[in-house]
Design an enzyme around this catalytic site. Structure first.
Site, PDB file in Angstrom:
ATOM      1  N   ARG A  58       2.066  -7.012  10.915  1.00 55.99           N
ATOM      2  CA  ARG A  58       2.144  -5.888  11.839  1.00 55.99           C
ATOM      3  C   ARG A  58       0.746  -5.445  12.270  1.00 55.99           C
ATOM      4  O   ARG A  58       0.466  -5.244  13.445  1.00 55.99           O
ATOM      5  CB  ARG A  58       2.866  -4.747  11.119  1.00 55.99           C
ATOM      6  CG  ARG A  58       3.310  -3.624  11.979  1.00 55.99           C
ATOM      7  CD  ARG A  58       3.946  -2.543  11.121  1.00 55.99           C
ATOM      8  NE  ARG A  58       5.328  -2.823  10.803  1.00 55.99           N
ATOM      9  CZ  ARG A  58       5.819  -3.051   9.591  1.00 55.99           C
ATOM     10  NH1 ARG A  58       5.007  -3.069   8.541  1.00 55.99           N
ATOM     11  NH2 ARG A  58       7.091  -3.259   9.398  1.00 55.99           N
ATOM     12  N   ASP A 118       1.448  -9.813   3.708  1.00 54.00           N
ATOM     13  CA  ASP A 118       0.529  -9.502   4.806  1.00 54.00           C
ATOM     14  C   ASP A 118      -0.948  -9.634   4.428  1.00 54.00           C
ATOM     15  O   ASP A 118      -1.807  -9.711   5.290  1.00 54.00           O
ATOM     16  CB  ASP A 118       0.778  -8.075   5.319  1.00 54.00           C
ATOM     17  CG  ASP A 118       2.113  -7.953   6.005  1.00 54.00           C
ATOM     18  OD1 ASP A 118       2.578  -8.960   6.566  1.00 54.00           O
ATOM     19  OD2 ASP A 118       2.706  -6.861   5.978  1.00 54.00           O
ATOM     20  N   GLN A 172       9.774 -16.586   5.948  1.00 55.40           N
ATOM     21  CA  GLN A 172       8.380 -16.730   5.530  1.00 55.40           C
ATOM     22  C   GLN A 172       8.046 -15.874   4.318  1.00 55.40           C
ATOM     23  O   GLN A 172       7.066 -16.120   3.640  1.00 55.40           O
ATOM     24  CB  GLN A 172       7.420 -16.424   6.681  1.00 55.40           C
ATOM     25  CG  GLN A 172       7.421 -15.005   7.168  1.00 55.40           C
ATOM     26  CD  GLN A 172       6.837 -14.848   8.570  1.00 55.40           C
ATOM     27  OE1 GLN A 172       5.641 -14.961   8.773  1.00 55.40           O
ATOM     28  NE2 GLN A 172       7.700 -14.584   9.550  1.00 55.40           N
ATOM     29  N   ASN A 224       0.804  -1.231   0.000  1.00 55.64           N
ATOM     30  CA  ASN A 224       0.000   0.000   0.000  1.00 55.64           C
ATOM     31  C   ASN A 224       0.836   1.280   0.000  1.00 55.64           C
ATOM     32  O   ASN A 224       0.387   2.308  -0.489  1.00 55.64           O
ATOM     33  CB  ASN A 224      -1.106  -0.007   1.062  1.00 55.64           C
ATOM     34  CG  ASN A 224      -0.599  -0.230   2.449  1.00 55.64           C
ATOM     35  OD1 ASN A 224       0.573   0.019   2.723  1.00 55.64           O
ATOM     36  ND2 ASN A 224      -1.483  -0.679   3.332  1.00 55.64           N
TER      37      ASN A 224
END
Lengths: 413, 413
Positions: free
Chosen positions: B191, B145, B299, B115
């Site tokens: 996060r 994410d 990851q 983003n």
């Protein structure tokens, strides 16, 4: 008269220890001398507690059990960290074990493990001799640490080395994307020997020179020299990747780690925090971006990236150990003898298990750079054949299909 | 008259961002409207600094470049964390960028990122409109994410989810081998959103019920409830595996982590230590064996275990974005619209890039258990199609063969 067998696994997990188990089972299935093979749950404690599963029956009920088992991580039979007492001080465990052997008509006991397990095998061999038991006691090596003597290398090491080198290469790709100067520290297992940390050097290729620095426990670690090394490398590279063993110690023998308080029952220190310690040092003293990555337990259980060479050798050692016991041999460990590195050729040998117990094979000093911050080409070429080949992991619904271990989980409730 | 294109990558690495790059390059190679495609090194800063590589030439010189690129981790073009200033306050960057566009006869700029990158694309779109430029500005999403809005999910998420679920399953095998009671904590990235941590639930199967507890940042974390949850689970299981997001916060919004001092330039807190914090808590308060494993950067870069569904979708988004720009469209982001979960069917849509920038898509509260310590079946079924299929990683000398990134390494010297 035919006899039965018991097999058990002990110590820490590897990606190859179940392949050795599969080799043992297959050889017993193929045997004219042995009938049923019992799996003792949680190492030798299963024998003490009469806690067995019938592996012969499991094989009969599932066509691909041994194939799936060979590629599954950790111990299908569970593990233990139980150390037999000296039989001269307390022979109650020994009595119980040999009673169980008699009750189940056991002709051979196979123990797959590291040097603590070889200690158990050596003690059982000595006790069998004293009481005149003809149960054959056999050790089959495994340890990701590669620190057993009397074998060129240990099953489990090659798969862990492949995981480590792959992860370091992937971390290098992750590291070089930013223009910002940075240091990345990879903390790798190996309490007393640097073999696994050395495997990081296999990640180097025509475009990647990481890890630029490698520190093994065989050389005394100095914070001053470390900072000097890092500063020097930062002159030529924006992004430094450092491989460091969890077991590095200073010249007085103290571990370089945040917490070094607890010890396990074999007296090994429980290590953690070397990477974080050095990360903080670099942030404080050099003042640049630094992160540390602890490869942690995945380096010993990531079966999806096992080495085919390793899995095949592990299976073969288990199979050969059974065959050698059929010839009447006892008190031995099946070991790997390397005939040639290029091309890679090796064969199975058999060594006195008492020779192996409680000893550690370190990386020779001449396979480490004079400054103690890198490894030699000889060391890299020693490891390279052991990571060759990929196992055909079968996937189900997007994830690796491993052997069902519900017998361990229900047992632990 | 034909024009050329620039493509760039930004933000954090994923296993799929190079597949989107490959899709962009392939579509431009196939195009009748676009000629050369330049790769801007280190995101938009490459445009500012005239730092390009000619991707058309690279394709011509290597037959399997795009295939290898699609399966290689992190950014082939490097990344940046550069945020464009508001053009009303300072338009110097914008002037330089559009001058370069003109100089290189650029018809379209493709920015692959999260983003923050969509913020850059939105700002360039707005500026192009002001100055009447017809350069098409296109966003292509990626982020492990999965927290971008206006898309069912993001490329990169599926591969990270597959790595996480695989690792949790392997850790479960590693966990159940001992009879000793233990807790293992897996710290997973995320996060602000718990999508990745939720993916740990995919590891559950007919024999494995781990992770028994899952904590996402969407629900306020309480130490008291956590200890109560762990104690309750320990009544029924010897070995507990807990998945916890790095981003969990208490009810006042404070991160549950040891160090929360530094912030990156976008204002994100730099997190570390949630796992270690909870490990210490369990040792102190419950007094049993506890270890924590931070899955860390692997990851997002373990391309050897990418999801084929993810890689294919990422490629397709890049390809489709080019095609949509050829039709004269600008200021859009290519996004994934799910038509059906069983069977999984999705198609590409195009959304206003300004809608996407600087927003976060959290896990809906009704996809998290009422107690806030697990995820719902709906959430698991949402993720499951995204981890399906394995890419055919090619191996060379025992290691995955990834794209040569020496242009990034020499650039950083």
């Amino acid at each position: 008269m035919n006899t039965n067998c018991i097999v058990a696994q002990s110590g820490g997990p590897t990606s190859a220890i179940n392949a050795s188990l599969a080799g043992v089972i297959k050889a017993i299935n193929d045997s004219d001398m042995y009938d049923t093979v019992y799996g003792s749950l949680h190492g030798v404690t299963g024998v003490l507690n009469d806690d067995f599963i019938n592996l012969t029956d499991i094989c009969k009920s599932s066509d691909d059990f041994l194939i799936c088992l060979s590629c599954s991580p950790a111990m299908f039979l569970g593990s233990c960290r139980y150390k037999l007492p000296d039989h001269e001080k307390d022979n109650s465990d020994y009595k119980r074990i040999f009673n169980t052997f008699e009750k189940l008509n056991i002709g051979a006991f196979f123990y797959i493990g590291g040097n603590d397990s070889m200690d158990t095998a050596a003690k059982l061999t000595a006790y069998a001799k004293i009481i005149g038991s003809d149960v054959r006691i056999v050790g089959i090596p495994k340890t990701i640490d590669n620190d057993l003597i009397c074998t060129d290398h240990t099953p489990g090491f090659g798969s862990a080395a492949k995981y480590i080198a792959t992860s370091i290469l992937e971390m290098a790709h992750d590291t070089f994307i930013y223009e910002l100067q940075s240091v990345t520290i990879a903390e790798i297992m190996g309490r007393d020997a640097g073999w696994l940390t050395a495997a990081s050097a296999l990640a180097r290729n025509k475009y990647n020179d990481t890890p630029q620095l490698i520190y093994l426990p065989e050389v005394a670690f100095s914070f001053e020299n470390f900072l000097r090394d890092v500063r020097e490398k930062l002159r030529n590279s924006n992004n430094i990747l450092i491989a460091v063993s969890e077991g590095i110690r200073d010249k007085s023998g103290e571990y370089i780690s945040c917490s070094k308080s607890s010890r396990d029952i074999f007296g090994h220190s429980q290590l953690s925090g070397v990477g974080k310690t050095l990360e903080q040092l670099i942030k404080n003293e050099i003042g640049i971006k630094c992160r540390s990555v602890e490869l942690n337990i995945l380096q010993r259980c990531a079966s999806h990236i096992s080495s085919k060479t390793d899995i095949n050798e592990a299976f073969n050692l288990g199979y050969s150990a059974v065959k050698h016991s059929e010839a009447g041999n006892t008190g031995f460990m099946a070991s790997i003898c390397r005939d040639s590195t290029t091309p890679y050729v090796a064969h199975v040998e058999y060594v006195d298990v008492a020779e192996v117990a409680n000893k550690v094979k370190s990386v020779p000093r001449n396979w480490i750079s004079p400054a103690g911050n890198d490894v030699s080409d000889e060391l890299v070429e020693y490891i390279r054949p052991l990571i060759q080949g990929e196992t055909e992991t079968s996937f189900e619904n997007g994830l690796p299909r491993y052997t069902n271990i519900s017998h361990l989980i229900s047992h632990s409730a």
